[in-house]
Design an enzyme around this catalytic site. Structure first.
Site, PDB file in Angstrom:
ATOM      1  N   LYS A  21       0.824  -1.215   0.000  1.00 36.30           N
ATOM      2  CA  LYS A  21       0.000   0.000   0.000  1.00 36.30           C
ATOM      3  C   LYS A  21       0.850   1.254   0.000  1.00 36.30           C
ATOM      4  O   LYS A  21       0.482   2.264  -0.591  1.00 36.30           O
ATOM      5  CB  LYS A  21      -0.942   0.020   1.216  1.00 36.30           C
ATOM      6  CG  LYS A  21      -2.119  -0.911   1.069  1.00 36.30           C
ATOM      7  CD  LYS A  21      -3.231  -0.540   2.046  1.00 36.30           C
ATOM      8  CE  LYS A  21      -4.431  -1.453   1.878  1.00 36.30           C
ATOM      9  NZ  LYS A  21      -5.482  -1.192   2.855  1.00 36.30           N
TER      10      LYS A  21
ATOM     11  N   LYS B  89      -6.256 -10.377  -8.276  1.00 36.80           N
ATOM     12  CA  LYS B  89      -7.404 -10.534  -7.392  1.00 36.80           C
ATOM     13  C   LYS B  89      -8.522  -9.567  -7.783  1.00 36.80           C
ATOM     14  O   LYS B  89      -8.242  -8.430  -8.162  1.00 36.80           O
ATOM     15  CB  LYS B  89      -6.938 -10.178  -5.969  1.00 36.80           C
ATOM     16  CG  LYS B  89      -7.507 -11.022  -4.879  1.00 36.80           C
ATOM     17  CD  LYS B  89      -6.925 -10.636  -3.536  1.00 36.80           C
ATOM     18  CE  LYS B  89      -7.381  -9.271  -3.093  1.00 36.80           C
ATOM     19  NZ  LYS B  89      -7.288  -9.042  -1.652  1.00 36.80           N
TER      20      LYS B  89
ATOM     21  N   LYS C   3     -11.683  -3.888  -5.145  1.00 37.44           N
ATOM     22  CA  LYS C   3     -12.448  -2.652  -5.241  1.00 37.44           C
ATOM     23  C   LYS C   3     -11.611  -1.532  -5.833  1.00 37.44           C
ATOM     24  O   LYS C   3     -12.139  -0.549  -6.310  1.00 37.44           O
ATOM     25  CB  LYS C   3     -13.009  -2.254  -3.872  1.00 37.44           C
ATOM     26  CG  LYS C   3     -11.938  -1.916  -2.827  1.00 37.44           C
ATOM     27  CD  LYS C   3     -12.576  -1.502  -1.504  1.00 37.44           C
ATOM     28  CE  LYS C   3     -12.582  -2.642  -0.519  1.00 37.44           C
ATOM     29  NZ  LYS C   3     -13.254  -2.414   0.727  1.00 37.44           N
TER      30      LYS C   3
HETATM   31  P1  AMP Z   1     -11.268  -5.814   1.581  1.00 38.04           P
HETATM   32  O1  AMP Z   1     -12.321  -5.439   0.607  1.00 38.04           O
HETATM   33  O2  AMP Z   1      -9.924  -5.996   0.948  1.00 38.04           O
HETATM   34  O3  AMP Z   1     -11.254  -4.925   2.799  1.00 38.04           O
HETATM   35  O4  AMP Z   1     -11.630  -7.252   2.124  1.00 38.04           O
HETATM   36  C1  AMP Z   1     -12.759  -7.560   2.894  1.00 38.04           C
HETATM   37  C2  AMP Z   1     -12.862  -9.071   3.035  1.00 38.04           C
HETATM   38  O5  AMP Z   1     -13.110  -9.678   1.740  1.00 38.04           O
HETATM   39  C3  AMP Z   1     -11.597  -9.745   3.582  1.00 38.04           C
HETATM   40  O6  AMP Z   1     -11.969 -10.861   4.386  1.00 38.04           O
HETATM   41  C4  AMP Z   1     -10.883 -10.192   2.325  1.00 38.04           C
HETATM   42  O7  AMP Z   1      -9.996 -11.260   2.562  1.00 38.04           O
HETATM   43  C5  AMP Z   1     -12.069 -10.610   1.433  1.00 38.04           C
HETATM   44  N1  AMP Z   1     -11.738 -10.429   0.008  1.00 38.04           N
HETATM   45  C6  AMP Z   1     -11.425  -9.268  -0.627  1.00 38.04           C
HETATM   46  N2  AMP Z   1     -11.186  -9.477  -1.939  1.00 38.04           N
HETATM   47  C7  AMP Z   1     -11.349 -10.811  -2.150  1.00 38.04           C
HETATM   48  C8  AMP Z   1     -11.248 -11.666  -3.305  1.00 38.04           C
HETATM   49  N3  AMP Z   1     -10.951 -11.192  -4.527  1.00 38.04           N
HETATM   50  N4  AMP Z   1     -11.481 -12.979  -3.143  1.00 38.04           N
HETATM   51  C9  AMP Z   1     -11.813 -13.487  -1.929  1.00 38.04           C
HETATM   52  N5  AMP Z   1     -11.930 -12.749  -0.803  1.00 38.04           N
HETATM   53  C10 AMP Z   1     -11.699 -11.425  -0.903  1.00 38.04           C
END
Ligand code: AMP
Ligand code: TRP
Length: 360
Positions: free
Chosen positions: A123, A206, A209
């Protein structure tokens, strides 16, 4: 690491997890986090889910956007099947014990541990001198989120594994430094076919967002037509589906669509391949689109219904915060006692009446 600390029998199994309210909830969040949280409500453990707004401000958030994203995330939790009667749902800033315990952990964690965190390095990039101090200390706050509840199980995606190892190191060091067995050594729960849902445009990235291309992800707020269009246009290769999962090994885009199908259908990649072997994507994609619309459209509809009157959401978060605080407050008091703070048990905030708003 000390033997024996790891399996203290005194901790009741308890699930905790958090998601940052930074907008754009997508299929990866749903399959990797929200759906698994909802499914695990049947496991019989007390479960606590937090919208981590204090984590969100480690990078700049517009205040109005943050408020909206926090409520929308709560709507996403409920629409995905999280039942506020069975799980505790709240936003982090309403339970001050998180920030208080994080300070203590800032004094337990070592600079060297933090400097190894790959998420910080990713980041911050080349910008390490100009990111917030909060971004660097982020994992100590995450450890506080978990340990303020003596949580034993933390379901997350693959990307959070290193932060959970740090949480264990903090608990072990605290317990050793003060000669107690007060904090549990938390288990990460990283399982299922969808712990890494990949981008629809690039099977090596991956779904995220922060991807500039909206076509790379399916947002939980997308309507049926948009979902179908994104799946139709998803990147694939020209081969038909193989007749075994091994045949997907060097085909990341095909494997991703099969995994998404399996996760949405509560099935397995093996079963999906058994049903669709030999199909061209021209046939498989429409089936996947139908399935995705059938599963996601009701979630999206329920989210927009809930967002029409945010007072219901605010009341759920308020009540969740009270329930959460009833667990976290005594744990913080005991922590303060252990480390030698005078008056630890009198650590209560006064009611904020309108008279306190002298600045308005
Ligand atoms: P974040 O949006 O990165 O804050 O992630 C929120 C939750 O969603 C966390 O538990 C991440 O590990 C999960 N997560 C985010 N992106 C993915 C993805 N592409 N595949 C699976 N899990 C995800
Ligand atoms: N760091 C997690 C993420 O970016 C969010 C998070 C904050 C979290 N506190 C947590 C996850 C505690 C699990 C437990 O996804």
């Amino acid at each position: 690491m000390t033997e024996g600390v790891h399996t203290s029998p005194t901790f009741t199994p308890r699930v905790f997890s958090g998601i940052q309210p930074t907008g754009n909830l997508h299929l990866g969040n749903y399959l990797g986090a929200l759906k698994r949280f909802a499914d695990s409500q049947n496991d019989g453990m007390q479960s606590i889910y937090c919208m981590v707004d204090l984590h969100a401000i480690t990078t700049w958030q517009d205040p109005a956007d943050l408020r909206h994203a926090t409520r929308e995330l709560c709507a996403g939790f409920i629409a995905s099947g999280l039942d506020p009667e069975r799980s505790i749902l709240f936003n982090q800033s309403q339970v001050p014990e998180h920030a208080q315990l994080a300070w203590v952990f800032n004094c337990v964690a070592r600079m060297g541990w933090m400097q190894r965190m790959t998420q910080f390095k990713d980041k911050a990039g080349k910008n390490t001198q100009n990111v917030s101090l909060g971004l660097f200390g982020y994992p100590a706050l995450m450890a506080a989120d978990i340990l303020a509840y003596h949580a034993t199980h933390v379901p997350v995606g693959e990307d959070q594994k290193q932060h959970l190892e740090l949480t264990r190191d903090i608990a072990i060091k605290f317990n050793n430094d003060y000669g107690v067995e007060f904090f549990p050594i938390t288990e990460p729960v990283i399982e299922g076919v969808a712990t890494r849902v990949m981008s629809l445009r690039d099977g090596a990235k991956k779904m995220s967002k922060s991807d500039p291309s909206d076509m790379s992800r399916i947002n939980l707020t997308d309507d049926a037509d948009t979902i179908a269009k994104k799946i139709r246009k998803a990147k694939t290769d020209p081969e038909p589906l193989p007749d075994s999962v091994e045949g997907l090994e060097d085909r990341p885009e095909a494997r991703n669509l099969v995994n998404i199908y399996a996760a949405l259908a509560d099935s397995t990649p093996e079963a999906v391949i058994a049903d669709h072997a030999g199909q061209q994507f021209g046939t498989f994609k429409p089936s996947l689109a139908d399935l995705a619309v059938a599963k996601l459209a009701p979630i999206s509809a329920e989210m927009s219904r809930l967002m029409q009157d945010t007072s219901e959401i605010d009341a759920i978060l308020r009540r969740g915060a009270e329930q959460a605080r009833a667990i976290a407050a005594p744990i913080l008091v005991r922590t303060y006692e252990i480390i030698g703070m005078v008056g630890a048990g009198h650590n209560h905030a006064p009611e904020v009446s309108d008279e306190y708003r002298f600045w308005e």
